[in-house]
Design a protein around this motif. Sequence first.
Motif, PDB file in Angstrom:
ATOM      1  N   UNK A   1       0.759  -1.275   0.015  1.00  0.00           N
ATOM      2  CA  UNK A   1       0.015   0.123   0.065  1.00  0.00           C
ATOM      3  C   UNK A   1       0.903   1.281  -0.040  1.00  0.00           C
ATOM      4  N   UNK A   2       0.164   2.205  -0.670  1.00  0.00           N
ATOM      5  CA  UNK A   2       1.093   3.520  -0.998  1.00  0.00           C
ATOM      6  C   UNK A   2       0.143   4.720  -0.477  1.00  0.00           C
ATOM      7  N   UNK A   3       0.739   6.038  -0.295  1.00  0.00           N
ATOM      8  CA  UNK A   3      -0.378   6.975   0.221  1.00  0.00           C
ATOM      9  C   UNK A   3      -1.600   7.281  -0.792  1.00  0.00           C
ATOM     10  N   UNK A   4      -1.292   7.104  -1.895  1.00  0.00           N
ATOM     11  CA  UNK A   4      -2.225   7.147  -2.963  1.00  0.00           C
ATOM     12  C   UNK A   4      -3.324   6.282  -2.888  1.00  0.00           C
ATOM     13  N   UNK A   5      -3.252   5.133  -2.132  1.00  0.00           N
ATOM     14  CA  UNK A   5      -4.179   4.056  -1.942  1.00  0.00           C
ATOM     15  C   UNK A   5      -5.260   4.638  -1.198  1.00  0.00           C
ATOM     16  N   UNK A   6      -5.239   5.672  -0.191  1.00  0.00           N
ATOM     17  CA  UNK A   6      -6.154   6.441   0.712  1.00  0.00           C
ATOM     18  C   UNK A   6      -7.563   6.578  -0.103  1.00  0.00           C
ATOM     19  N   UNK A   7      -8.614   6.290   0.316  1.00  0.00           N
ATOM     20  CA  UNK A   7      -9.873   6.623  -0.333  1.00  0.00           C
ATOM     21  C   UNK A   7     -10.933   5.907  -0.009  1.00  0.00           C
ATOM     22  N   UNK A   8     -12.193   5.943  -0.493  1.00  0.00           N
ATOM     23  CA  UNK A   8     -13.263   4.939  -0.273  1.00  0.00           C
ATOM     24  C   UNK A   8     -13.675   4.267  -1.532  1.00  0.00           C
ATOM     25  N   UNK A   9     -13.679   2.874  -0.933  1.00  0.00           N
ATOM     26  CA  UNK A   9     -13.801   1.808  -1.685  1.00  0.00           C
ATOM     27  C   UNK A   9     -15.082   1.136  -1.741  1.00  0.00           C
ATOM     28  N   UNK A  10     -15.822   0.519  -2.867  1.00  0.00           N
ATOM     29  CA  UNK A  10     -17.026   0.094  -2.996  1.00  0.00           C
ATOM     30  C   UNK A  10     -17.150  -1.261  -3.713  1.00  0.00           C
ATOM     31  N   UNK A  11     -17.786  -2.074  -3.142  1.00  0.00           N
ATOM     32  CA  UNK A  11     -17.799  -3.281  -3.767  1.00  0.00           C
ATOM     33  C   UNK A  11     -19.319  -3.369  -4.537  1.00  0.00           C
ATOM     34  N   UNK A  12     -19.378  -3.555  -5.900  1.00  0.00           N
ATOM     35  CA  UNK A  12     -20.400  -3.516  -6.780  1.00  0.00           C
ATOM     36  C   UNK A  12     -20.747  -4.525  -7.502  1.00  0.00           C
ATOM     37  N   UNK A  13     -21.977  -5.006  -7.564  1.00  0.00           N
ATOM     38  CA  UNK A  13     -22.661  -6.163  -8.162  1.00  0.00           C
ATOM     39  C   UNK A  13     -23.355  -5.520  -9.354  1.00  0.00           C
ATOM     40  N   UNK A  14     -23.004  -6.015 -10.352  1.00  0.00           N
ATOM     41  CA  UNK A  14     -23.517  -5.654 -11.826  1.00  0.00           C
ATOM     42  C   UNK A  14     -24.515  -6.754 -12.247  1.00  0.00           C
ATOM     43  N   UNK A  15     -25.555  -6.128 -13.137  1.00  0.00           N
ATOM     44  CA  UNK A  15     -26.504  -7.188 -13.740  1.00  0.00           C
ATOM     45  C   UNK A  15     -26.158  -7.040 -15.136  1.00  0.00           C
ATOM     46  N   UNK A  16     -26.409  -8.159 -15.993  1.00  0.00           N
ATOM     47  CA  UNK A  16     -25.740  -8.053 -17.464  1.00  0.00           C
ATOM     48  C   UNK A  16     -27.183  -7.743 -17.972  1.00  0.00           C
ATOM     49  N   UNK A  17     -26.931  -6.830 -19.061  1.00  0.00           N
ATOM     50  CA  UNK A  17     -28.112  -6.499 -20.158  1.00  0.00           C
ATOM     51  C   UNK A  17     -27.920  -6.413 -21.438  1.00  0.00           C
ATOM     52  N   UNK A  18     -28.680  -6.072 -22.337  1.00  0.00           N
ATOM     53  CA  UNK A  18     -28.172  -6.169 -23.696  1.00  0.00           C
ATOM     54  C   UNK A  18     -27.503  -4.817 -24.133  1.00  0.00           C
TER      55      UNK A  18
END
Length: 425
Positions: free
Chosen positions: A135-152
């Motif tokens: 890890x480096x200082x630029x890794x600071x921030x807010x992280x989100x786990x995101x689930x996607x649904x496939x569409x056409x």
Amino acid sequence: MSHSPQQRCLPQGVRNGDVPALGSGPGVCGAPCCALCSGAPRHPQTLLSLCPGAGAQGSEGFELQQPQDKVSVAVGKTLTLTCITSSRGPAGPVRWLKGLGSGNQTIYDQTVYIPGVSRASDGSNTNFTIHIRDVCPQDAGTYYCVKFKRSVLGDVVLRHGKGTEVSVHAKPTAPVVSGPGRRAGPGQSVPFTCTAGGFFPEDIRVKWLKDRTPISAQQPRVTPGRTKFSYNMSSTVTMTLEVDDVRSQLICEVQHATLTAPLRGTYRLSQALRVSPSVHVVADPPSPVEVNKTMNFTCNVKDFYPGDVAVTWLENGTEMKVENISRLMETRQGLFKLSSVVEIKASEEKNESVFTCRVVHDSQAPIDSMATLWIAAPAREGTRDASQTNNGLNLLSSPGLWLGILLEKGLLGGLLIFLFKRGRA
């Protein structure tokens, strides 16, 4: 969607140009807007636009848990971000994003290799916990786990976690101590500043010492750094310089939660100190001197710092060519001294000549010391004879001398008369 591997921390992950913004604003057009907005991409790529009702259809029973609110990690260590989903849910990937909106970055994608990022359980369809190494200082921030649904029309956001705020505990840089822009003399008060940066959290302590003696100083001034999770520090102390400081040093000690021992920055006080010389001219032999004798004028330049000094001689205001300058010597106190000698042959023409030793130290105003040559003229022979004659004349004209002569003659005459009368009788 294909991505080329990128270096982390410069910054890490896939840039916004690879992935449209997550959370770019609700209701650009009415629900179900995510797939129907005019101008939506017509080729397969991730569609990250959170709208009211997005992903509601076919999402019954699907759960996504991102339990970490805040996580702290030290620079160089491994960061673990936890995300658990239910096994039931529509087809579509799970990704990790750093940030929402136009500046988000893809940190983990099942189809993209990003250096330093890996899953904790490869192959699991419920555990999407990831590890971010080094890890480096630029890794600071807010992280989100995101689930996607496939569409056409692409991948549509189904669920995302509440976000994990990551702060990177960073050590401060080595403290740097700076002094005044120009030298100052003994008795003058000058400021010194100690700076360090890039640390987190913001709590930091600073201790000043002169050699081994603590110096009182105000609390350090802490300001935001280049990133949200970094800080810079500045501490200033004012002290009065002394002659003995030529061999002293100023120490700035920085203590921080990330350090096992204080960091030290040092400053040699001789860099800020100027000690002006004493200048004195000595004549050997002392005036007055006889004609044609050789006389030495010695200019003694003592107790100065730094050693940058220039010595010139002037005779009646005109610069002389002198090469007899002694070698610069260091004293026991760490100061410097030198001497310069000029030889002069005494002549009547040089009588009452003024010889000046001019010293320029460290580009300062000149310091002058002067001595005058006096010639002792010998007495002339004619003058000596006349003096002796005058002395004789003065002696003969003395009344006491004449009285003595008369008494002597009277006694002698009385004695002769007495003897003559005695003989006739």
